[in-house]
Write a protein that holds these residues in place. Structure first.
Motif, short mmCIF file in Angstrom:
data_model
loop_
_atom_site.label_atom_id
_atom_site.label_comp_id
_atom_site.label_asym_id
_atom_site.label_seq_id
_atom_site.Cartn_x
_atom_site.Cartn_y
_atom_site.Cartn_z
N ASP A 1 93.67 37.67 59.28
CA ASP A 1 93.41 36.78 60.44
C ASP A 1 92.66 37.25 61.82
O ASP A 1 92.71 36.55 62.71
N GLY A 2 91.99 38.19 61.13
CA GLY A 2 90.89 38.75 62.20
C GLY A 2 91.38 39.73 63.26
O GLY A 2 90.69 40.11 64.05
N LYS A 3 92.66 39.91 63.18
CA LYS A 3 93.31 40.73 63.97
C LYS A 3 93.95 42.01 63.28
O LYS A 3 94.89 42.63 63.98
N GLY A 4 93.52 42.09 62.11
CA GLY A 4 94.03 43.23 61.51
C GLY A 4 95.38 43.20 60.51
O GLY A 4 95.85 43.74 59.96
N ASN A 5 95.70 41.73 60.74
CA ASN A 5 97.15 41.30 59.92
C ASN A 5 96.43 40.44 58.48
O ASN A 5 95.57 39.93 58.58
N VAL A 6 97.22 40.78 57.53
CA VAL A 6 97.06 40.16 56.19
C VAL A 6 98.24 38.90 56.02
O VAL A 6 99.45 39.54 56.19
N ILE A 7 97.61 38.01 55.92
CA ILE A 7 98.58 36.80 55.83
C ILE A 7 98.44 36.30 54.27
O ILE A 7 97.34 35.87 53.66
N PRO A 8 99.60 36.11 53.60
CA PRO A 8 99.57 35.62 52.14
C PRO A 8 99.49 33.98 52.38
O PRO A 8 100.21 33.31 53.22
N VAL A 9 98.92 33.54 51.67
CA VAL A 9 98.40 32.05 51.41
C VAL A 9 98.56 31.42 50.02
O VAL A 9 98.01 31.90 49.11
N ASN A 10 99.49 30.26 49.86
CA ASN A 10 99.75 29.95 48.53
C ASN A 10 98.55 28.85 48.03
O ASN A 10 98.11 28.08 49.05
N THR A 11 97.86 29.00 47.18
CA THR A 11 97.09 28.13 46.74
C THR A 11 96.82 27.95 45.13
O THR A 11 97.79 28.44 44.61
N TYR A 12 95.97 27.25 44.59
CA TYR A 12 95.87 27.15 43.16
C TYR A 12 94.60 27.53 42.68
O TYR A 12 93.52 27.55 43.30
N ARG A 13 94.56 27.95 41.40
CA ARG A 13 93.20 28.30 40.85
C ARG A 13 93.21 27.80 39.60
O ARG A 13 94.36 27.42 38.89
#
Length: 211
Positions: A130-142
């Motif tokens: 998120d640009g602040k050192g935090n990692v955010i999980p995002v659900n997506t498809y491939r």
């Protein structure tokens, strides 16, 4: 198919709707379709009851199941149909020498076939900052490529379960109580599910109970 039982469960964050169909709900019906060869498995569209009016005023009744329902269930359903026909004739009892059952074994020979490959969309979790050192999980498809698969020639064994009976109203054979049979079928006494009866038969049962 009548949807009598519906449950909602959570799996992996997704809502899944589970439908429970009893043997009576799936198979107690007039027979209009049979499987086409080669066949393997079970379908609620196949089989069911058929009947023919006899010169003595009674009926010849048959119930067929393709792999399912099993032999004992077919025998029960043919008795229910016999009782249903009798009340539609305005009778509270019928006579019969009983139910005859049979199992026929049929082979289905399947040639070799190839299931073509295809692209499929599968879910996965992508982790972004998120640009602040935090990692955010995002659900997506491939997209992934599912390669073709080859199914070799094989033989499947199918069972055709048949139950048949002839009923009359002139006292030949054992006496059966049509009302009790249908009340049991309508209240699921055999634990095969509640049988959907002809509306006229249901009205007949209501009239008998109110007397």
């Amino acid at each position: 198919m009548n949807l009598k039982s519906l449950a909602v469960v959570t799996f992996g964050g997704m809502l899944l709707f589970l439908v429970s169909c009893s043997p009576a709900q799936r198979f107690y019906q007039a027979q209009t379709k049979v499987p086409q060869k080669p066949w393997q498995g079970t379908s609620g569209k196949w089989g069911g009851y058929s009947d023919k009016k006899l010169p003595n005023g009674g009926h010849s009744v048959r119930f067929m199941g393709y792999n399912e329902p099993d032999q004992s269930s077919c025998a029960y359903f043919v008795t229910v149909r016999a009782a249903e026909l009798s009340v539609l004739d305005g009778k509270t009892h019928f006579f019969s020498s009983g139910v005859t059952t049979n199992i026929a074994i049929e082979e289905s020979n399947f040639p070799m076939r190839v299931i073509p490959g295809y692209w499929d969309e599968v879910p996965f979790v992508e982790y972004i900052s998120d640009g602040k050192g935090n990692v955010i999980p995002v659900n997506t498809y491939r997209s992934i490529w599912v390669p073709p698969s080859r199914i070799p020639p094989h033989t499947a064994i199918n069972k055709i379960n048949t139950a048949s009976s002839s009923i009359n109203y002139n006292g030949t054979g054992k006496k059966y109580d049509s009302v009790s049979i249908l009340q049991g079928a309508h209240t699921n006494q055999q634990k095969l599910g509640r049988v959907s009866l002809d509306p006229k038969a249901v009205e007949f049962l209501k009239a008998v109970r109110s007397d």
